[in-house]
Scaffold this active site. Structure first.
Site, PDB file in Angstrom:
ATOM      1  N   GLN A  46     -42.239  24.376  -7.230  1.00 18.65           N
ATOM      2  CA  GLN A  46     -42.606  23.508  -6.112  1.00 18.65           C
ATOM      3  C   GLN A  46     -42.434  22.033  -6.492  1.00 18.65           C
ATOM      4  O   GLN A  46     -41.959  21.224  -5.711  1.00 18.65           O
ATOM      5  CB  GLN A  46     -44.062  23.785  -5.707  1.00 18.65           C
ATOM      6  CG  GLN A  46     -44.693  22.765  -4.775  1.00 18.65           C
ATOM      7  CD  GLN A  46     -44.000  22.709  -3.417  1.00 18.65           C
ATOM      8  OE1 GLN A  46     -43.330  23.658  -3.011  1.00 18.65           O
ATOM      9  NE2 GLN A  46     -44.146  21.588  -2.726  1.00 18.65           N
ATOM     10  N   GLU A  47     -42.809  21.701  -7.706  1.00 22.22           N
ATOM     11  CA  GLU A  47     -42.793  20.301  -8.124  1.00 22.22           C
ATOM     12  C   GLU A  47     -41.391  19.756  -8.361  1.00 22.22           C
ATOM     13  O   GLU A  47     -41.085  18.636  -7.979  1.00 22.22           O
ATOM     14  CB  GLU A  47     -43.633  20.131  -9.404  1.00 22.22           C
ATOM     15  CG  GLU A  47     -45.132  20.353  -9.210  1.00 22.22           C
ATOM     16  CD  GLU A  47     -45.813  19.199  -8.475  1.00 22.22           C
ATOM     17  OE1 GLU A  47     -45.141  18.437  -7.785  1.00 22.22           O
ATOM     18  OE2 GLU A  47     -47.052  19.081  -8.588  1.00 22.22           O
ATOM     19  N   SER A  48     -40.558  20.543  -9.033  1.00 23.62           N
ATOM     20  CA  SER A  48     -39.279  19.969  -9.474  1.00 23.62           C
ATOM     21  C   SER A  48     -38.083  20.913  -9.336  1.00 23.62           C
ATOM     22  O   SER A  48     -36.994  20.583  -9.783  1.00 23.62           O
ATOM     23  CB  SER A  48     -39.395  19.587 -10.953  1.00 23.62           C
ATOM     24  OG  SER A  48     -39.464  20.787 -11.729  1.00 23.62           O
TER      25      SER A  48
END
Ligand code: GLU
Length: 487
Positions: free
Chosen positions: A314-316
């Site tokens: 989700q983050e990167s």
């Protein structure tokens, strides 16, 4: 007179079934179906083994149908005993056999054709039949376009029933039925171009879409359908049917059904086609590089590695050099302050980033109030990871003021977007926040997490048909000994 005949018939049936001939003299009031189940202390339920119904996950038995029917068994005060059938026809055959299971909770449609062979409870999920074609091929848009195509559906399914009915209007329409496959196989076969079209219910497609990125909805066929539990054709005793309907009504009323729908289907639209395609690709190409460090870090903090991996995605999208406008960076997108507090000296070092992120989520999770229980606790921890514990606390207070439950994610997530509206945030302690963001954040992570869980479940081992289509290189499904419940 009629009632007496019925009573006698029920009595005789029961005697034949149980063989308790000694009871002959005292058989004025044979036990009803519900009474028998309570006496035996077991509710026997038949189902299909599929992601929408019943499967094994890291904590044991799972699935929408399983969880709902498990609650029904608890409501009756009995144990649940699950049996699985190899195909749909077997479900109906076993239901109508003496000594068979009490009901089927198998993701089946209360179709017209089935009314004569079984009894249905009230509906617990509305679905639509979807015609599925392969991306890149010409998209059919109406029933006529199915003529001349190779179509495969499940044998004895509601979809087969629909196709048969369509043949009266479209006599050249041809289709095949198979009892050797499941919905996942049908979708794989369309995905790989082995058949042109298949028909599945919308809930099944939604859950499986991510594994079959070439399988696309052509059009919806017909009106909405109802999924319902099914009982054998025993006209004399409706007590179990009535009990099931009362339970389902209560589950609608008290939010149980909505929570289960949310758990299993609430986030399936989150990815969309583009996202699903990208995820499948990154699962193959990127995850293998970081899987080991996700597993090791998760072990240190007693969390599930797939949850950490889902956060990282989700983050990167599992890119170690990711940077955002707001100055967060690295695979786990840590702020400078968080990185410092977690002992991270180089945020773009993927090992340090994953270790820092793992430590941080474990900390956030343990700082939550004790009143928040799993699985909600994990969703709250993710929200706090994203928006900060103070804002989350504000949203919990707003929930409480609205008469909602501040310990339920479903309730608090409705309040979070208010943190970006002045009329609400001006009255909170921590003020403005982009409150919609943690809601998306959690929904996305849950989706990634579910997919990772599904592709690494032990049950898929040795199931060649299923395993061959799932993109799992790098995920060692035999090595699950260390997996723990989320956080
Ligand atoms: N719901 C279908 C049926 O009632 C089974 C498979 C599917 O959902 O696609 O036969």
């Amino acid at each position: 007179m009629f009632a007496q005949t019925q009573l006698r018939k029920r009595c005789t049936n029961w005697l034949l079934a149980t063989g308790l001939l000694l009871m002959l003299t005292s058989c004025a009031e044979p036990p009803s179906a519900v009474e028998r189940i309570k006496e035996e202390g077991v509710l026997r339920v038949i189902t299909r083994n599929s992601p929408s119904t019943y499967f094994q996950d890291r904590n044991g038995e799972a699935g929408f149908e399983y969880e709902l029917v498990k609650r029904f068994a608890t409501h009756l005060g009995v144990e649940l005993q699950i049996e699985t059938a190899d195909n749909i026809e077997e479900i109906f055959a076993r239901l109508n056999r003496p000594g068979g299971p009490a009901l089927a909770a198998a993701g089946l449609v209360a179709s017209e054709g089935r009314q004569g062979i079984a009894r249905f409870t009230d509906s617990y999920l509305d679905v639509t039949t979807q015609v599925v074609y392969r991306r890149g091929e010409r998209r059919p848009t109406q029933p006529q376009d199915m003529v001349g195509k190779r179509i495969l559906v499940l044998k004895g399914s509601s979809q087969a029933e629909k196709l048969k009915a369509l043949q009266t209007e479209l006599p050249d329409l041809r289709y095949e039925e198979s009892d050797a496959v499941e919905v996942v196989d049908l979708l794989r076969m369309v995905d790989e171009g082995l058949v042109d079209l298949t028909l599945v219910e919308s809930n099944e497609l939604a859950l499986n879409q991510v594994y079959f990125t070439n399988a696309r909805v052509a059009f919806d066929l017909g009106e909405q359908n109802s999924l319902a539990w099914i009982l054998g054709k025993d006209e004399e005793d409706d007590t179990l049917l009535e009990a099931a309907n009362a339970f389902l009504a209560e589950a609608k009323e008290n939010g149980t059904l909505q929570r289960l729908r949310e758990r299993y289907y609430g986030h399936v639209d989150v990815l969309g086609y583009v996202g699903a395609y990208a995820f499948a690709k990154h699962l193959q190409e990127r995850l293998p590089r970081y899987e080991k460090i996700f597993r090791e870090t998760a072990k240190v903090h007693g969390v599930d590695w797939r949850l950490l991996a889902a956060i990282g995605y989700q983050e990167s999208h599992w890119q170690p050099d990711a940077v955002s406008k707001t100055g967060v960076r690295g695979l786990m997108m840590l702020t400078l302050n968080t990185a410092k507090a977690m002992g991270v000296t180089n945020r773009v070092d993927p090992v340090q980033s994953i270790q820092g992120g793992g430590k941080y989520i474990a900390l956030v999770h343990s700082n939550l109030p004790d009143s928040i229980k799993e699985p909600d606790r994990t969703w709250f921890a993710l929200a706090a990871y994203n928006v900060g514990g103070g804002h989350l606390e504000d949203a919990r207070k707003l929930a409480e003021a609205e008469g909602l439950d501040p310990n339920k994610w479903l309730d608090v997530k409705q309040m979070l977007p208010r943190l970006s509206q002045k009329q609400w945030y001006s009255k909170t302690r921590y003020g403005y926040a982009r409150g919609g963001e943690p809601v998306h954040f959690v929904a996305n992570i849950r989706r990634y997490y579910d997919i990772l869980t599904w592709v690494t479940q032990p049950q898929l081992e040795g199931q060649q048909l299923v395993q061959s289509e799932i993109h799992t290189p790098g995920i060692n499904s035999t090595d699950l000994g260390e997996s723990l419940p989320p956080l």
